[in-house]
Design an enzyme around this catalytic site. Structure first.
Site, PDB file in Angstrom:
ATOM      1  N   SER A 118       0.947  -0.958   0.000  1.00 32.06           N
ATOM      2  CA  SER A 118       0.046  -0.180  -0.143  1.00 32.06           C
ATOM      3  C   SER A 118       0.860   1.277   0.171  1.00 32.06           C
ATOM      4  O   SER A 118       1.623   1.422   0.910  1.00 32.06           O
ATOM      5  CB  SER A 118      -0.822   0.110   1.297  1.00 32.06           C
ATOM      6  OG  SER A 118      -1.556  -1.248   1.223  1.00 32.06           O
ATOM      7  N   HIS A 164      -3.611   0.443  -4.171  1.00 31.93           N
ATOM      8  CA  HIS A 164      -2.858  -0.706  -4.999  1.00 31.93           C
ATOM      9  C   HIS A 164      -3.661  -0.441  -6.406  1.00 31.93           C
ATOM     10  O   HIS A 164      -4.921  -0.197  -6.568  1.00 31.93           O
ATOM     11  CB  HIS A 164      -3.457  -2.045  -4.510  1.00 31.93           C
ATOM     12  CG  HIS A 164      -2.943  -2.265  -3.282  1.00 31.93           C
ATOM     13  ND1 HIS A 164      -1.524  -2.529  -3.173  1.00 31.93           N
ATOM     14  CD2 HIS A 164      -3.443  -2.603  -2.056  1.00 31.93           C
ATOM     15  CE1 HIS A 164      -1.282  -2.935  -1.906  1.00 31.93           C
ATOM     16  NE2 HIS A 164      -2.429  -3.080  -1.347  1.00 31.93           N
ATOM     17  N   HIS A 208      -5.431  -9.395  -0.535  1.00 31.38           N
ATOM     18  CA  HIS A 208      -5.125  -9.934   0.745  1.00 31.38           C
ATOM     19  C   HIS A 208      -6.102 -11.049   1.116  1.00 31.38           C
ATOM     20  O   HIS A 208      -7.330 -10.966   0.660  1.00 31.38           O
ATOM     21  CB  HIS A 208      -5.411  -8.696   1.992  1.00 31.38           C
ATOM     22  CG  HIS A 208      -4.431  -7.495   1.524  1.00 31.38           C
ATOM     23  ND1 HIS A 208      -4.807  -6.613   0.552  1.00 31.38           N
ATOM     24  CD2 HIS A 208      -3.390  -7.177   1.881  1.00 31.38           C
ATOM     25  CE1 HIS A 208      -3.956  -5.847   0.552  1.00 31.38           C
ATOM     26  NE2 HIS A 208      -3.077  -6.074   1.396  1.00 31.38           N
ATOM     27  N   TYR A 250      -8.037 -11.232   3.877  1.00 35.15           N
ATOM     28  CA  TYR A 250      -9.379 -10.411   4.249  1.00 35.15           C
ATOM     29  C   TYR A 250     -10.167 -10.166   3.230  1.00 35.15           C
ATOM     30  O   TYR A 250     -11.414  -9.806   3.611  1.00 35.15           O
ATOM     31  CB  TYR A 250      -8.892  -9.233   5.150  1.00 35.15           C
ATOM     32  CG  TYR A 250      -8.352  -8.309   4.503  1.00 35.15           C
ATOM     33  CD1 TYR A 250      -9.034  -7.087   3.738  1.00 35.15           C
ATOM     34  CD2 TYR A 250      -6.985  -7.929   5.052  1.00 35.15           C
ATOM     35  CE1 TYR A 250      -8.335  -6.230   3.031  1.00 35.15           C
ATOM     36  CE2 TYR A 250      -6.333  -6.906   4.447  1.00 35.15           C
ATOM     37  CZ  TYR A 250      -7.250  -5.884   3.482  1.00 35.15           C
ATOM     38  OH  TYR A 250      -6.382  -4.868   2.770  1.00 35.15           O
ATOM     39  N   GLU A 251      -9.727 -10.236   1.951  1.00 33.40           N
ATOM     40  CA  GLU A 251     -10.850  -9.582   1.084  1.00 33.40           C
ATOM     41  C   GLU A 251     -11.614 -10.670   0.549  1.00 33.40           C
ATOM     42  O   GLU A 251     -13.057 -10.156   0.553  1.00 33.40           O
ATOM     43  CB  GLU A 251     -10.037  -9.151  -0.168  1.00 33.40           C
ATOM     44  CG  GLU A 251      -9.105  -8.076  -0.251  1.00 33.40           C
ATOM     45  CD  GLU A 251      -8.326  -7.789  -1.191  1.00 33.40           C
ATOM     46  OE1 GLU A 251      -8.708  -7.636  -2.371  1.00 33.40           O
ATOM     47  OE2 GLU A 251      -7.008  -7.438  -0.867  1.00 33.40           O
ATOM     48  N   ALA A 307       2.906  -2.663   4.331  1.00 35.13           N
ATOM     49  CA  ALA A 307       2.853  -1.437   5.277  1.00 35.13           C
ATOM     50  C   ALA A 307       2.652  -2.218   6.665  1.00 35.13           C
ATOM     51  O   ALA A 307       1.967  -3.335   6.606  1.00 35.13           O
ATOM     52  CB  ALA A 307       1.701  -0.616   4.806  1.00 35.13           C
ATOM     53  N   MET A 320      -1.534  -7.261   7.742  1.00 36.36           N
ATOM     54  CA  MET A 320      -2.537  -8.198   7.157  1.00 36.36           C
ATOM     55  C   MET A 320      -1.901  -8.872   5.702  1.00 36.36           C
ATOM     56  O   MET A 320      -2.841  -9.368   4.971  1.00 36.36           O
ATOM     57  CB  MET A 320      -3.606  -7.385   6.788  1.00 36.36           C
ATOM     58  CG  MET A 320      -4.193  -6.571   8.234  1.00 36.36           C
ATOM     59  SD  MET A 320      -5.517  -5.427   7.764  1.00 36.36           S
ATOM     60  CE  MET A 320      -5.588  -4.680   9.531  1.00 36.36           C
ATOM     61  N   SER A 321      -0.932  -8.843   5.468  1.00 43.28           N
ATOM     62  CA  SER A 321      -0.390  -9.278   4.100  1.00 43.28           C
ATOM     63  C   SER A 321       0.988 -10.111   4.152  1.00 43.28           C
ATOM     64  O   SER A 321       1.487 -10.630   5.288  1.00 43.28           O
ATOM     65  CB  SER A 321      -0.116  -8.325   3.156  1.00 43.28           C
ATOM     66  OG  SER A 321       1.001  -7.457   3.472  1.00 43.28           O
ATOM     67  N   ASN A 337       2.592   3.214  11.417  1.00 47.36           N
ATOM     68  CA  ASN A 337       2.053   3.440  12.642  1.00 47.36           C
ATOM     69  C   ASN A 337       2.529   2.774  13.795  1.00 47.36           C
ATOM     70  O   ASN A 337       3.330   1.779  13.512  1.00 47.36           O
ATOM     71  CB  ASN A 337       0.523   3.140  12.496  1.00 47.36           C
ATOM     72  CG  ASN A 337       0.060   1.738  12.143  1.00 47.36           C
ATOM     73  OD1 ASN A 337       0.238   1.336  10.942  1.00 47.36           O
ATOM     74  ND2 ASN A 337      -0.195   1.028  13.249  1.00 47.36           N
ATOM     75  N   HIS A 395      -6.833   3.131   7.691  1.00 48.39           N
ATOM     76  CA  HIS A 395      -6.253   2.850   6.333  1.00 48.39           C
ATOM     77  C   HIS A 395      -5.646   4.147   5.842  1.00 48.39           C
ATOM     78  O   HIS A 395      -4.607   4.138   5.052  1.00 48.39           O
ATOM     79  CB  HIS A 395      -7.158   1.957   5.433  1.00 48.39           C
ATOM     80  CG  HIS A 395      -6.597   1.832   4.177  1.00 48.39           C
ATOM     81  ND1 HIS A 395      -5.548   0.725   4.385  1.00 48.39           N
ATOM     82  CD2 HIS A 395      -6.576   2.010   2.870  1.00 48.39           C
ATOM     83  CE1 HIS A 395      -5.231   0.454   2.994  1.00 48.39           C
ATOM     84  NE2 HIS A 395      -5.759   1.423   2.182  1.00 48.39           N
TER      85      HIS A 395
HETATM   86  N1  HPA Z   1      -1.879  -3.598  11.899  1.00 50.66           N
HETATM   87  C1  HPA Z   1      -2.205  -4.384  10.938  1.00 50.66           C
HETATM   88  N2  HPA Z   1      -1.877  -4.038   9.521  1.00 50.66           N
HETATM   89  C2  HPA Z   1      -1.222  -2.856   9.520  1.00 50.66           C
HETATM   90  C3  HPA Z   1      -0.993  -1.898  10.457  1.00 50.66           C
HETATM   91  C4  HPA Z   1      -1.443  -2.274  11.976  1.00 50.66           C
HETATM   92  O1  HPA Z   1      -1.056  -1.752  12.635  1.00 50.66           O
HETATM   93  N3  HPA Z   1      -0.554  -0.841   9.985  1.00 50.66           N
HETATM   94  C5  HPA Z   1      -0.478  -0.915   8.486  1.00 50.66           C
HETATM   95  N4  HPA Z   1      -0.927  -2.328   8.180  1.00 50.66           N
END
Ligand code: HPA
Length: 268
Positions: free
Chosen positions: A28, A59, A81, A83-84, A111, A206-207, A230, A242
């Site tokens: 991302s 993306h 991903h 989760y999609e 990310a 998540m990837s 973050n 996001h």
């Molecule tokens: N958690 C999960 N996925 C993420 C995060 C997070 O804090 N930051 C960016 N992708």
């Protein structure tokens, strides 16, 4: 014909005589890296049977073929991903295709949230190992004993050393650590972060992990980078979103760009 064979044929028609060396998957907000590529061909994912429909903001959903310096690269601008659609093998055809067209290694980027105080948003972490918190595998249903993939040294030590050298020669601080894969799409709870910290995680996301498993199944060596967007849940007052992921990934994009260009130059 299989979807992978179809993809190979389509690619061979568009990117004639292109001999890829490195496959790169961009996470991302890292799309600007593509400005560094002398592009020879580009194919939208929707032209490639079995490739993911990239549905997440940041993306693009495109496969680019070209050079970075003297290195021939194929870049997946976008990924899908788990989760999609709840399918852990959503990247299987893509990874198998990268192998089938001749990539000899992969670089995966994502990310991630940081569990390390010193790895603040905007910094970059080399993934040394991972913890799969989802309990699922992209190899569910795979046949033959090849499915029992050895995951020791999944993050190739020699490629990881090349990434360290690229960081050093560009004066880039490269953190290192263990990435924990959560399914998402919700962010983690502070209690979940505390739990994986105890287990040894340094970053969460998540990837990537399904792609690492698929690539090891294909015997494709790889290294991987997390762009820290973050601090993980419970570590800061800032609410997770996001939008924040995209904003901080873009902020780190210049650093990642330098690092990747230098790394790719070392791979020709
Ligand atoms: N958690 C999960 N996925 C993420 C995060 C997070 O804090 N930051 C960016 N992708």
């Amino acid at each position: 014909m299989s979807q992978v064979e179809d993809c190979v044929n389509i690619i061979n028609q568009s990117a004639k005589n292109f001999k890829p060396q490195v496959g790169l998957i961009l996470g991302s907000g890292l799309g600007q890296f593509c400005d560094n590529i002398e592009t020879q061909a580009s194919i939208d994912f929707d032209q490639l049977p079995g490739f993911p429909i990239a549905g997440v903001g940041g993306h693009a959903g495109r496969l680019l073929f070209g050079q970075v310096g003297k290195t021939n690269v194929v870049v997946m601008q976008g990924r899908a991903h788990y989760y999609e659609q709840g399918k852990a093998d959503v990247m299987a055809v893509a990874i198998q295709t990268l192998k089938a067209i001749g990539c000899s290694s992969l670089v995966l980027t994502n990310a991630a949230g940081s569990l390390l105080k010193e790895a603040s948003p905007g910094s970059v972490m080399l993934i040394r190992d991972h913890i799969n918190m989802t309990g699922v595998s992209p190899l569910f249903g795979a046949e033959s004993n090849k499915r029992f993939v050895d995951m020791s040294n999944a993050y190739n030590p020699s490629l990881s050393n090349s990434m360290r050298s690229a960081a050093k020669s560009n004066g880039i601080t490269l953190h290192e650590g263990v990435y924990a894969w959560f399914s998402g799409p919700q962010f983690e709870t502070p209690a979940e972060i505390k739990a994986v910290k105890t287990l040894g995680a340094d970053a969460v996301g998540m990837s990537t992990v399904p792609e690492v498993i698929l690539a090891r199944h294909q015997e494709l060596p790889l290294c991987a980078l997390s762009v820290i967007t973050n601090y993980a849940a419970g570590m800061s007052e800032t609410a997770l979103s996001h939008e924040q992921t995209i904003a901080f990934a873009s902020k780190a994009a210049d650093t990642v760009e330098h690092l990747l260009v230098s790394y790719l130059n070392s791979q020709s």
